[in-house]
Design an enzyme around this catalytic site. Sequence first.
Site, PDB file in Angstrom:
ATOM      1  N   ARG A 311       0.796  -1.231   0.000  1.00 26.01           N
ATOM      2  CA  ARG A 311       0.000   0.000   0.000  1.00 26.01           C
ATOM      3  C   ARG A 311       0.829   1.281   0.000  1.00 26.01           C
ATOM      4  O   ARG A 311       0.473   2.225  -0.705  1.00 26.01           O
ATOM      5  CB  ARG A 311      -0.993   0.015   1.175  1.00 26.01           C
ATOM      6  CG  ARG A 311      -2.035  -1.112   1.114  1.00 26.01           C
ATOM      7  CD  ARG A 311      -3.175  -0.918   2.095  1.00 26.01           C
ATOM      8  NE  ARG A 311      -3.987   0.212   1.724  1.00 26.01           N
ATOM      9  CZ  ARG A 311      -3.907   1.397   2.261  1.00 26.01           C
ATOM     10  NH1 ARG A 311      -3.089   1.630   3.265  1.00 26.01           N
ATOM     11  NH2 ARG A 311      -4.670   2.377   1.825  1.00 26.01           N
ATOM     12  N   CYS A 342      14.635  -5.439  -3.697  1.00 20.68           N
ATOM     13  CA  CYS A 342      15.470  -4.589  -4.549  1.00 20.68           C
ATOM     14  C   CYS A 342      14.630  -3.678  -5.433  1.00 20.68           C
ATOM     15  O   CYS A 342      14.543  -3.869  -6.644  1.00 20.68           O
ATOM     16  CB  CYS A 342      16.399  -5.471  -5.370  1.00 20.68           C
ATOM     17  SG  CYS A 342      17.434  -6.451  -4.290  1.00 20.68           S
ATOM     18  N   GLU A 343      13.973  -2.729  -4.808  1.00 20.13           N
ATOM     19  CA  GLU A 343      13.152  -1.724  -5.485  1.00 20.13           C
ATOM     20  C   GLU A 343      13.185  -0.469  -4.620  1.00 20.13           C
ATOM     21  O   GLU A 343      13.050  -0.565  -3.398  1.00 20.13           O
ATOM     22  CB  GLU A 343      11.674  -2.168  -5.538  1.00 20.13           C
ATOM     23  CG  GLU A 343      11.377  -3.397  -6.321  1.00 20.13           C
ATOM     24  CD  GLU A 343      11.211  -3.149  -7.807  1.00 20.13           C
ATOM     25  OE1 GLU A 343      11.064  -1.976  -8.219  1.00 20.13           O
ATOM     26  OE2 GLU A 343      11.236  -4.142  -8.549  1.00 20.13           O
TER      27      GLU A 343
END
Length: 422
Positions: A311, A342-343
């Site tokens: 969210r 990994c973002e």
Amino acid sequence: MNYFTYQDNRLFAEDVAIGDLAARLGTPLYIYSARTLRRHYRVLSEAFKGTDSLICFAMKALSNLSILKLFGDLGAGFDIVSVGELMRCLRAGADPGKIVFSGVGKTDEEIEAALKAKILMINVESRPELHRVSAVAQRINLQAPVSLRVNPDLDPGTHPHISTGHRDSKFGIPLSQVDEYYAEARGLKNLELAGLSTHIGSQITETAPFAEAGEKVAKIIAGLRAQGIALKYLDLGGGLGIPYQEEPPSPAQYSAALLGPLRNIGLKIIIEPGRVLVGNAGILVTKVLYVKETDVKRFIVVDGAMNDLIRPVLYEAYHDIVPVVRREGGDRQTADVVGPVCESGDFFARERDLPAVDSGDLIAVMSAGAYGFVMASNYNSRPRAAEVLVEGTVAHVIRERDTFEDIIRNEKIVTLKGGPDA
Ligand SMILES: *Cc1c(COP(=O)(O)O)cnc(C)c1O
């Protein structure tokens, strides 16, 4: 109102210490409170007391079988959006006669399954869908109870990704075409015109959009009556917000706004609340792995991630974050709370003023019950979290954490020929 409270500076879910649960079951961990769920259902029911009404829990918000069972036992019906959700409801013992089926893209198989299960009604969202429902019903020789979902063309003042009642949105049929649709539906075989439905959006924090929706549907229904079309159900959707940070109307204020224009409408009122029933009844507990300082920022790296709760990045959503053990008079610090995925979008909070934490500390992401676990994925080959339902002093595991085998269950290693020309 919820039953996640501090006792002697330790956070509890009802009468269970969250630190103990996390030690036993690991983290990240979703924890729900049965007392909170029941209370929310009761308060909402009371707000509609005196009106012939049915609460259909929009189960996409939280669809664990035990949660469905809890609401079914309280007398709730369900709003479903797929055959998978239909099967969940039935597995949890729901009464099919209290199920409504929403969504813009129902397949033939889904329509057939819903009709065979004898659900209350299908909320139809387009002309081709109307014809499709009629065709499927004819093929299997059943009557299909339908409602038409109207797009009332209003701005509910919420995040664009959860706003559904504006004319640009994919949902519902345009106001200007409602009369034609009903006229057309009347001429189609195996359809029973059972109702009218609408749903204007989610996390709505004012009463005005609900009142406006109520007024618009009241006019439509009067118009239909004048043409001799008598419906049984008026489905007003969900959308009432919860206090993530803002101050939403109470259930009583909500029902007053919604029902105001609809007094004496003479139809059974259906509402489809999702978030308001479950949002504050669940938390996500996660453990601090590292506190990382750069030249410009501080990051609290935790073991929960966007694959557990998407969210914040999906809706720019705010979730309160609190320590599981509170230190009196402790330091505070400003930090981003981020996960291991990994973002750059993998965060729970940004530039948040929080009590200072250390590796090994537990924190709770509050109000994570709605659109939390249900949107979890195995991204980065991370197991989806376990889910626990607490009732008083008892904690029931209602979903085990994924194992590695769960993650790869449907995959196959195939033998390829290989070589430079393959
Ligand atoms: C998502 C949805 C709901 C529930 O919305 P909440 O904001 O969670 O109350 C109700 N009805 C329909 C058709 C929906 O798509």
